[in-house]
Structures are given as structure tokens and as C-alpha cells.
Design a protein around this motif. Structure first.
Motif, PDB file in Angstrom:
ATOM      1  N   ILE A  57       2.372  24.209 -17.373  1.00  0.00           N
ATOM      2  CA  ILE A  57       2.000  24.893 -18.619  1.00  0.00           C
ATOM      3  C   ILE A  57       0.744  25.730 -18.409  1.00  0.00           C
ATOM      4  O   ILE A  57       0.662  26.888 -18.831  1.00  0.00           O
ATOM      5  N   VAL A  58      -0.248  25.138 -17.739  1.00  0.00           N
ATOM      6  CA  VAL A  58      -1.498  25.859 -17.475  1.00  0.00           C
ATOM      7  C   VAL A  58      -1.245  27.068 -16.572  1.00  0.00           C
ATOM      8  O   VAL A  58      -1.776  28.167 -16.813  1.00  0.00           O
ATOM      9  N   VAL A  59      -0.421  26.893 -15.553  1.00  0.00           N
ATOM     10  CA  VAL A  59      -0.121  27.996 -14.634  1.00  0.00           C
ATOM     11  C   VAL A  59       0.581  29.134 -15.382  1.00  0.00           C
ATOM     12  O   VAL A  59       0.296  30.319 -15.147  1.00  0.00           O
ATOM     13  N   ASP A  60       1.492  28.780 -16.290  1.00  0.00           N
ATOM     14  CA  ASP A  60       2.166  29.810 -17.083  1.00  0.00           C
ATOM     15  C   ASP A  60       1.178  30.555 -17.981  1.00  0.00           C
ATOM     16  O   ASP A  60       1.302  31.766 -18.196  1.00  0.00           O
ATOM     17  N   LEU A  61       0.189  29.833 -18.515  1.00  0.00           N
ATOM     18  CA  LEU A  61      -0.836  30.495 -19.327  1.00  0.00           C
ATOM     19  C   LEU A  61      -1.689  31.427 -18.470  1.00  0.00           C
ATOM     20  O   LEU A  61      -2.105  32.503 -18.928  1.00  0.00           O
ATOM     21  N   VAL A  62      -1.950  31.027 -17.229  1.00  0.00           N
ATOM     22  CA  VAL A  62      -2.655  31.916 -16.300  1.00  0.00           C
ATOM     23  C   VAL A  62      -1.835  33.177 -16.062  1.00  0.00           C
ATOM     24  O   VAL A  62      -2.384  34.293 -15.982  1.00  0.00           O
ATOM     25  N   MET A  63      -0.514  33.030 -15.969  1.00  0.00           N
ATOM     26  CA  MET A  63       0.351  34.187 -15.800  1.00  0.00           C
ATOM     27  C   MET A  63       0.221  35.137 -16.992  1.00  0.00           C
ATOM     28  O   MET A  63       0.158  36.360 -16.822  1.00  0.00           O
ATOM     29  N   VAL A  64       0.155  34.581 -18.192  1.00  0.00           N
ATOM     30  CA  VAL A  64      -0.013  35.412 -19.390  1.00  0.00           C
ATOM     31  C   VAL A  64      -1.339  36.178 -19.323  1.00  0.00           C
ATOM     32  O   VAL A  64      -1.391  37.394 -19.553  1.00  0.00           O
ATOM     33  N   LEU A  65      -2.408  35.467 -19.006  1.00  0.00           N
ATOM     34  CA  LEU A  65      -3.734  36.087 -18.983  1.00  0.00           C
ATOM     35  C   LEU A  65      -3.833  37.164 -17.903  1.00  0.00           C
ATOM     36  O   LEU A  65      -4.363  38.258 -18.147  1.00  0.00           O
ATOM     37  N   THR A  66      -3.309  36.868 -16.710  1.00  0.00           N
ATOM     38  CA  THR A  66      -3.420  37.851 -15.630  1.00  0.00           C
ATOM     39  C   THR A  66      -2.542  39.065 -15.885  1.00  0.00           C
ATOM     40  O   THR A  66      -2.907  40.186 -15.530  1.00  0.00           O
ATOM     41  N   GLN A  67      -1.387  38.864 -16.535  1.00  0.00           N
ATOM     42  CA  GLN A  67      -0.575  40.038 -16.865  1.00  0.00           C
ATOM     43  C   GLN A  67      -1.268  40.898 -17.911  1.00  0.00           C
ATOM     44  O   GLN A  67      -1.219  42.134 -17.834  1.00  0.00           O
ATOM     45  N   ALA A  68      -1.932  40.271 -18.879  1.00  0.00           N
ATOM     46  CA  ALA A  68      -2.659  41.038 -19.888  1.00  0.00           C
ATOM     47  C   ALA A  68      -3.774  41.859 -19.251  1.00  0.00           C
ATOM     48  O   ALA A  68      -3.950  43.046 -19.554  1.00  0.00           O
ATOM     49  N   VAL A  69      -4.525  41.234 -18.345  1.00  0.00           N
ATOM     50  CA  VAL A  69      -5.604  41.947 -17.666  1.00  0.00           C
ATOM     51  C   VAL A  69      -5.036  43.065 -16.793  1.00  0.00           C
ATOM     52  O   VAL A  69      -5.578  44.181 -16.743  1.00  0.00           O
ATOM     53  N   THR A  70      -3.925  42.798 -16.108  1.00  0.00           N
ATOM     54  CA  THR A  70      -3.297  43.820 -15.271  1.00  0.00           C
ATOM     55  C   THR A  70      -2.824  44.997 -16.117  1.00  0.00           C
ATOM     56  O   THR A  70      -3.001  46.167 -15.734  1.00  0.00           O
ATOM     57  N   ALA A  71      -2.216  44.701 -17.257  1.00  0.00           N
ATOM     58  CA  ALA A  71      -1.717  45.766 -18.135  1.00  0.00           C
ATOM     59  C   ALA A  71      -2.849  46.664 -18.606  1.00  0.00           C
ATOM     60  O   ALA A  71      -2.743  47.899 -18.576  1.00  0.00           O
TER      61      ALA A  71
END
Length: 233
Positions: A57-71
Motif C-alpha cells: 500500500i505504501v509503495v503504491d502511494l509512493v507511485m502516486v506521489l512520484t507520478q504527480a511530481v513527474t507530471a
């Protein structure tokens, strides 16, 4: 280091985080917990490996955050080249973030249901993981869409090698087509993954290039500031 090159490298670092978290969360951790069409084993895995499930769950949330920053990073990087196309990368990426958050909600609830127990807990946990996978699969449409303007801007800007732009565009169409094929013919879902190979190649290339070189300083310095006319072309 100029602001453009700094933005490029920070975007590359965030994109690397997105790639790593995506691989760990969906491809590794999820595969150890979810057993398709087997509610009892899925629930048993969640109970026996509660810590791994919570890490997922935490890793998936990291994926959300890093995609937002990348975008946002790509928007800032490419905005001087074409504001609308750069905004499209950010928009498609952020929509994908929302979809992944929905998917994480399903997997987190599946864990809670399995731990709570009950007559239907195993079936409910499996259903929630099925929904998790369905949302991830459909999110591939928006992941493909964000690669299209990204590839076009790579080619137009001159910041990065032009062939990379074509590979990203091919990868974007491949991602979208893979979702269509998997939805129309579920038996071909595994084989349809080959359509995403250009995207994988393009993403590894762009991450490596952004981290190693940033962008062409000569090209970046020659770019004019965004204008009203550029936004309409």
C-alpha cells in the motif's frame, strides 16, 4: 546548472521513483498476495503476509506521489516549447494518479476485510483485488495518453534525441491498444503486454538521459518564453 537542466534531472529522478515503485508494488508485491480465482488463498496470503500487504500500500502511494511530481516536472520542462501539450502531460499523469489512488483503496480495503474475517471475507477480499487489477489495467489508457504528448514534445523541443520521441509515441499507442485488446479478448491479455515494450524502452531511455545529461543546454537556451500564440498552435 541552469534551471532547465535542473528541472530535467529532478523530473528524471521522480520518473525513476515512479518506475521502481510501480515494479515493486504491482509486479512483485501484488503477485505474492493475489491469486486469481482463488479467494481462500488470496485471503490466507493477506493474513499471513500482513506486513508485506501494508508495504505494498505504501509503495503504491509512493507511485502516486512520484507520478504527480513527474507530471508537474514535465509540464515545467516543456511549457516553453508548447504550453498546451505540456499541460496535457500533466493532466493525463494526474488523472492516472487518481485512478491509482482508487486502486490502492481497493487493495487496502481487501486487507482490512481479510483480517476482520467472516463468512464472506475471503470472497470479498478477492473481489476487491479483482477491482484493484481492473482499475490498474484501465489506468493504462491514461498512462498511454501521457506518453503521446511527451513523445511529441521530445521531438519538437530538441532537448532530447528525436528517435526517443518516436519510441515514446509508439509506446503510448501500444499501451492504449493493449488495454483495448485485453478488454475485448481477455484470453489475449498476457500476450497484449508485448505492445507495451516500446513504452518500457522509451521510459528507460528518457529516465537515463534526463538523469545523465538533463537536456541540451544550447537548445534549452534558444527556446523562447511561452506565448499566447504558442498556446494555440
Amino acid at each position: 546548472m541552469t534551471d532547465t537542466r535542473r528541472t530535467a534531472r529532478m523530473t528524471g529522478l521522480a520518473y525513476l521513483g515512479l518506475a521502481i515503485s510501480g515494479m515493486l508494488g504491482f509486479l512483485l508485491i501484488r503477485e505474492r498476495l493475489y491469486v486469481p480465482d482463488d479467494a481462500a488463498r488470496t485471503a490466507a496470503n493477506l493474513i499471513a503476509h500482513e506486513g508485506l500487504a501494508r508495504l505494498g500500500i505504501v509503495v503504491d502511494l509512493v507511485m502516486v506521489l512520484t507520478q504527480a511530481v513527474t507530471a508537474v516536472g514535465f509540464w515545467k520542462l516543456f511549457r516553453p516549447v508548447h504550453p498546451v501539450a505540456a499541460g496535457s502531460i500533466a493532466a493525463f499523469g494526474l488523472v492516472n494518479c487518481v485512478l491509482i489512488l482508487v486502486a490502492v483503496t481497493f487493495s487496502a480495503t481487501a486487507l482490512d476485510v481479510a483480517l476482520r474475517g467472516g463468512v464472506t471475507s475471503a470472497d470479498d477480499a478477492l473481489l476487491l483485488y479483482d477491482l484493484n487489477g481492473a482499475v490498474f489495467r484501465l489506468a493504462g489508457v491514461f498512462f498511454g495518453l501521457w506518453l503521446l504528448p511527451m513523445g511529441w514534445l521530445v521531438g519538437r523541443s530538441g532537448y532530447l534525441p528525436r528517435p526517443l520521441g518516436w519510441i515514446l509515441i509508439a509506446g503510448g499507442f501500444g499501451y492504449i491498444l493493449s488495454v483495448v485488446v485485453a478488454s475485448l479478448v481477455p484470453d489475449l491479455a498476457a500476450g497484449a503486454q508485448v505492445l507495451t515494450v516500446p513504452a518500457t524502452v522509451g521510459e528507460l531511455w528518457i529516465v537515463g538521459y534526463l538523469l545523465a545529461k538533463g537536456v541540451s543546454e544550447r537548445t534549452a537556451s534558444a527556446q523562447p518564453p511561452p506565448s499566447h500564440e504558442a498556446a494555440l498552435t
